[in-house]
Scaffold this motif. Structure first.
Motif, PDB file in Angstrom:
ATOM      1  N   ALA A 185      13.304   5.732  -0.581  1.00 13.17           N
ATOM      2  CA  ALA A 185      12.350   6.056  -1.644  1.00 13.17           C
ATOM      3  C   ALA A 185      11.318   4.944  -1.786  1.00 13.17           C
ATOM      4  CB  ALA A 185      13.085   6.268  -2.963  1.00 13.17           C
ATOM      5  N   ARG A 186      11.793   3.689  -1.828  1.00 14.22           N
ATOM      6  CA  ARG A 186      10.859   2.564  -1.945  1.00 14.22           C
ATOM      7  C   ARG A 186       9.958   2.467  -0.722  1.00 14.22           C
ATOM      8  NH1 ARG A 186      13.208  -2.064  -1.640  1.00 14.22           N
ATOM      9  NH2 ARG A 186      15.393  -1.441  -1.417  1.00 14.22           N
ATOM     10  N   CYS A 187      10.520   2.756   0.453  1.00 14.20           N
ATOM     11  CA  CYS A 187       9.728   2.618   1.674  1.00 14.20           C
ATOM     12  C   CYS A 187       8.620   3.659   1.739  1.00 14.20           C
ATOM     13  CB  CYS A 187      10.623   2.720   2.907  1.00 14.20           C
ATOM     14  SG  CYS A 187       9.813   2.097   4.390  1.00 14.20           S
ATOM     15  N   ALA A 188       8.879   4.851   1.247  1.00 11.52           N
ATOM     16  CA  ALA A 188       7.825   5.875   1.238  1.00 11.52           C
ATOM     17  C   ALA A 188       6.615   5.389   0.458  1.00 11.52           C
ATOM     18  CB  ALA A 188       8.368   7.168   0.627  1.00 11.52           C
ATOM     19  N   VAL A 189       6.877   4.735  -0.667  1.00 13.87           N
ATOM     20  CA  VAL A 189       5.786   4.206  -1.482  1.00 13.87           C
ATOM     21  C   VAL A 189       5.107   3.044  -0.762  1.00 13.87           C
ATOM     22  CG1 VAL A 189       5.173   3.222  -3.705  1.00 13.87           C
ATOM     23  CG2 VAL A 189       6.996   4.935  -3.573  1.00 13.87           C
ATOM     24  N   SER A 190       5.907   2.163  -0.169  1.00 15.62           N
ATOM     25  CA  SER A 190       5.357   1.036   0.582  1.00 15.62           C
ATOM     26  C   SER A 190       4.431   1.512   1.699  1.00 15.62           C
ATOM     27  CB  SER A 190       6.498   0.196   1.181  1.00 15.62           C
ATOM     28  OG  SER A 190       6.019  -0.800   2.055  1.00 15.62           O
ATOM     29  N   ILE A 191       4.861   2.537   2.431  1.00 12.71           N
ATOM     30  CA  ILE A 191       4.041   3.068   3.525  1.00 12.71           C
ATOM     31  C   ILE A 191       2.718   3.609   2.984  1.00 12.71           C
ATOM     32  CG2 ILE A 191       3.866   4.900   5.258  1.00 12.71           C
ATOM     33  CD1 ILE A 191       6.937   4.607   5.616  1.00 12.71           C
ATOM     34  N   ALA A 192       2.792   4.383   1.908  1.00  7.11           N
ATOM     35  CA  ALA A 192       1.576   4.984   1.343  1.00  7.11           C
ATOM     36  C   ALA A 192       0.592   3.913   0.891  1.00  7.11           C
ATOM     37  CB  ALA A 192       1.940   5.905   0.185  1.00  7.11           C
ATOM     38  N   VAL A 193       1.109   2.847   0.275  1.00  8.14           N
ATOM     39  CA  VAL A 193       0.229   1.788  -0.215  1.00  8.14           C
ATOM     40  C   VAL A 193      -0.373   0.999   0.950  1.00  8.14           C
ATOM     41  CG1 VAL A 193       0.141  -0.318  -1.580  1.00  8.14           C
ATOM     42  CG2 VAL A 193       1.417   1.648  -2.428  1.00  8.14           C
ATOM     43  N   HIS A 194       0.445   0.696   1.973  1.00  9.66           N
ATOM     44  CA  HIS A 194      -0.088   0.031   3.161  1.00  9.66           C
ATOM     45  C   HIS A 194      -1.160   0.892   3.839  1.00  9.66           C
ATOM     46  CE1 HIS A 194       3.258  -2.862   2.943  1.00  9.66           C
ATOM     47  NE2 HIS A 194       2.614  -3.573   3.857  1.00  9.66           N
ATOM     48  N   ASP A 195      -0.894   2.187   3.915  1.00  9.87           N
ATOM     49  CA  ASP A 195      -1.855   3.109   4.527  1.00  9.87           C
ATOM     50  C   ASP A 195      -3.179   3.070   3.772  1.00  9.87           C
ATOM     51  OD1 ASP A 195      -2.789   5.193   6.244  1.00  9.87           O
ATOM     52  OD2 ASP A 195      -2.175   6.705   4.782  1.00  9.87           O
ATOM     53  N   LEU A 196      -3.101   3.120   2.442  1.00  8.46           N
ATOM     54  CA  LEU A 196      -4.312   3.097   1.632  1.00  8.46           C
ATOM     55  C   LEU A 196      -5.046   1.765   1.775  1.00  8.46           C
ATOM     56  CD1 LEU A 196      -6.235   4.304  -0.418  1.00  8.46           C
ATOM     57  CD2 LEU A 196      -4.642   3.626  -2.236  1.00  8.46           C
ATOM     58  N   ALA A 197      -4.322   0.657   1.769  1.00  5.03           N
ATOM     59  CA  ALA A 197      -4.958  -0.658   1.875  1.00  5.03           C
ATOM     60  C   ALA A 197      -5.730  -0.775   3.185  1.00  5.03           C
ATOM     61  CB  ALA A 197      -3.909  -1.759   1.762  1.00  5.03           C
ATOM     62  N   ALA A 198      -5.104  -0.346   4.290  1.00  2.00           N
ATOM     63  CA  ALA A 198      -5.785  -0.422   5.587  1.00  2.00           C
ATOM     64  C   ALA A 198      -6.969   0.547   5.652  1.00  2.00           C
ATOM     65  CB  ALA A 198      -4.791  -0.135   6.711  1.00  2.00           C
ATOM     66  N   LYS A 199      -6.814   1.725   5.064  1.00  2.00           N
ATOM     67  CA  LYS A 199      -7.929   2.681   5.036  1.00  2.00           C
ATOM     68  C   LYS A 199      -9.121   2.117   4.278  1.00  2.00           C
ATOM     69  CE  LYS A 199      -5.499   7.107   5.545  1.00  2.00           C
ATOM     70  NZ  LYS A 199      -4.923   8.276   4.824  1.00  2.00           N
ATOM     71  N   ARG A 200      -8.853   1.428   3.176  1.00  3.79           N
ATOM     72  CA  ARG A 200      -9.943   0.858   2.380  1.00  3.79           C
ATOM     73  C   ARG A 200     -10.709  -0.205   3.163  1.00  3.79           C
ATOM     74  NH1 ARG A 200     -10.157   1.162  -3.122  1.00  3.79           N
ATOM     75  NH2 ARG A 200     -10.580  -1.079  -3.251  1.00  3.79           N
ATOM     76  N   LEU A 201     -10.023  -0.844   4.128  1.00  8.62           N
ATOM     77  CA  LEU A 201     -10.666  -1.841   4.976  1.00  8.62           C
ATOM     78  C   LEU A 201     -11.219  -1.236   6.266  1.00  8.62           C
ATOM     79  CD1 LEU A 201      -8.110  -4.756   4.564  1.00  8.62           C
ATOM     80  CD2 LEU A 201     -10.351  -4.529   3.462  1.00  8.62           C
ATOM     81  N   GLY A 202     -10.919   0.052   6.498  1.00  7.27           N
ATOM     82  CA  GLY A 202     -11.469   0.754   7.645  1.00  7.27           C
ATOM     83  C   GLY A 202     -10.841   0.397   8.975  1.00  7.27           C
ATOM     84  N   VAL A 203      -9.566  -0.055   8.973  1.00  6.94           N
ATOM     85  CA  VAL A 203      -8.919  -0.440  10.228  1.00  6.94           C
ATOM     86  C   VAL A 203      -7.524   0.182  10.297  1.00  6.94           C
ATOM     87  CG1 VAL A 203     -10.147  -2.621  10.446  1.00  6.94           C
ATOM     88  CG2 VAL A 203      -7.954  -2.565   9.228  1.00  6.94           C
ATOM     89  N   PRO A 204      -7.020   0.425  11.516  1.00  9.92           N
ATOM     90  CA  PRO A 204      -5.614   0.818  11.649  1.00  9.92           C
ATOM     91  C   PRO A 204      -4.713  -0.299  11.144  1.00  9.92           C
ATOM     92  CG  PRO A 204      -6.818   1.227  13.688  1.00  9.92           C
ATOM     93  CD  PRO A 204      -7.705   0.404  12.814  1.00  9.92           C
ATOM     94  N   LEU A 205      -3.532   0.046  10.702  1.00  7.72           N
ATOM     95  CA  LEU A 205      -2.629  -0.944  10.124  1.00  7.72           C
ATOM     96  C   LEU A 205      -2.263  -2.032  11.134  1.00  7.72           C
ATOM     97  CD1 LEU A 205      -1.075  -1.846   7.654  1.00  7.72           C
ATOM     98  CD2 LEU A 205       0.771  -0.275   8.299  1.00  7.72           C
ATOM     99  N   TYR A 206      -2.053  -1.659  12.396  1.00  2.02           N
ATOM    100  CA  TYR A 206      -1.677  -2.671  13.378  1.00  2.02           C
ATOM    101  C   TYR A 206      -2.779  -3.728  13.526  1.00  2.02           C
ATOM    102  CZ  TYR A 206      -4.734  -0.751  17.063  1.00  2.02           C
ATOM    103  OH  TYR A 206      -5.820  -0.350  17.790  1.00  2.02           O
ATOM    104  N   ARG A 207      -4.034  -3.358  13.333  1.00  8.60           N
ATOM    105  CA  ARG A 207      -5.132  -4.329  13.408  1.00  8.60           C
ATOM    106  C   ARG A 207      -5.145  -5.221  12.176  1.00  8.60           C
ATOM    107  NH1 ARG A 207      -9.332  -4.263  16.894  1.00  8.60           N
ATOM    108  NH2 ARG A 207     -10.713  -5.070  15.266  1.00  8.60           N
ATOM    109  N   LEU A 208      -4.816  -4.648  11.031  1.00  3.34           N
ATOM    110  CA  LEU A 208      -4.716  -5.450   9.807  1.00  3.34           C
ATOM    111  C   LEU A 208      -3.661  -6.539   9.980  1.00  3.34           C
ATOM    112  CD1 LEU A 208      -5.717  -5.772   6.866  1.00  3.34           C
ATOM    113  CD2 LEU A 208      -3.887  -4.216   6.184  1.00  3.34           C
TER     114      LEU A 208
END
Length: 348
Positions: free
Chosen positions: A97-120
């Motif tokens: 449950a916690r990880c689902a939220v963590s993934i969503a927040v990481h996804d949003l943070a990287a999207k806001r910066l315009g890069v794939p997460l692995y590049r972040l």
């Protein structure tokens, strides 16, 4: 900044029934999380709970409103460590449950910066290993057919589930169907220590790479016994849940196998990888049977791994989300054309 959050439960039918030594499933119960900022950008995450670790879709749904309230209180998707601390303050267990939220927040943070997460994270996509494709337990001829089908589809790294009185017969069938494939086996805690040592000898004769979790996690001395006598390297899965478990398994295995759904967050997954490296262990990332809502996040870790087993979405009959291209086992991060984890609805 303000954040809006929501979640939904989804039942995902499997392409084929999937059996391991602990049982059979025909569908995967996942919970999808979405976190949206005030500009309308949305991060996506997924939970694939496992009853073996004390979670079900019901327990995830029960704690999710409180977890999402915590995210809204923080209000900043870039405050990743603060959000992780808030989530653990709500509930210290419930890692999926916690990880689902963590993934969503990481996804949003990287999207806001315009890069794939692995590049972040500063990772090189060229370092990603191939993912294995899992062959579940079944009648011997059916296992042979599944292995042949996987090879025909381009998968040349196969993970074979064992833990029966037909183990030798099953691995021989897979080796006949896939003579050139790299093979790994996973007993899911089903063997005794002496049985595991004996089986490792003939598995080595069939060019198996390593054995995953041969004995129950509740028997750490049994794991040490196998590790000291096995003809093959040993991977610890059920014995390795979070980074704090690494010191205890460091002299009992060769490979630490993390799963996002065990760790509770992407940050904890990276801590586990660092802990394993500091103890001289190789690292693998596995998965449950999951939608691309979470598999796409696991794929972002691939450049940090020695071995990948992130085929959960490949076992589904249909997935409402797409993610990183894993066709033929290659993790194509360099071809990822979306920011964040790469997860998105199939209709988008």
């Amino acid at each position: 900044m303000s954040l809006e959050t929501e979640f939904e439960r989804v039942s995902l039918p499997l392409e084929n029934s999937f059996t391991i030594s602990r049982g059979t499933q025909t569908a995967a119960e996942n919970v999808i999380v979405r976190v949206t900022d005030d500009a309308g950008m949305t991060g996506i995450g997924g939970a694939a709970p496992s009853a073996h670790y004390g979670e079900t879709a019901d327990t995830v749904a029960a704690v999710m409103p409180a977890l999402l309230d915590a995210v809204e209180r923080v209000g900043d998707p870039h405050a990743l460590h603060a959000i992780e601390a808030e989530l653990k303050g709500v509930v210290n267990g419930n890692p999926a449950a916690r990880c689902a939220v963590s993934i969503a927040v990481h996804d949003l943070a990287a999207k806001r910066l315009g890069v794939p997460l692995y590049r972040l994270w500063g990772l090189d996509p060229g370092d990603a290993p191939k993912t294995s494709f899992t062959i579940g337990l079944d009648e011997t001829e059916r296992v042979r057919e599944k292995a042949a089908d996987a090879v025909e589809a381009g998968y040349d790294v196969l993970k074979v589930k064992l833990g029966t009185d037909r183990d030798r017969e099953l691995i021989d069938a897979v080796r006949e169907a896939a003579p050139d494939a790299r093979l790994r086996v996973d007993a899911n805690e089903a063997w005794t220590p002496k049985e595991a040592v004996a089986k490792s000898a003939w598995l080595a004769d069939r060019d198996v790479e390593f054995v995953e979790q041969p004995v129950p996690a509740e028997n750490p001395e049994g794991l040490r016994y196998v590790y000291e006598r096995s003809a093959l390297p040993i991977a610890a899965d059920e014995s390795c849940v979070a980074a704090a478990d690494v010191p205890a398994i460091a002299d009992r295995c060769d490979i630490a196998n993390l799963k996002l759904m065990k760790t509770g967050s992407l940050s904890e997954a990276r801590r586990l990888i660092a802990a394993a490296r500091s103890h001289g262990l190789e690292v693998m990332c596995g998965c449950m049977i999951e939608s691309n809502a979470s598999i796409a996040a696991a794929a972002q870790l691939a450049p940090l791994l020695d071995y990948a087993d992130v085929d959960g979405s490949l076992l589904l009959a249909e997935d409402p989300y797409e993610g990183v291209d894993l066709a033929d086992g290659r993790i194509r991060l360099a071809e990822q054309d979306r920011a964040g984890t790469g997860a998105h609805r199939t209709s988008e």
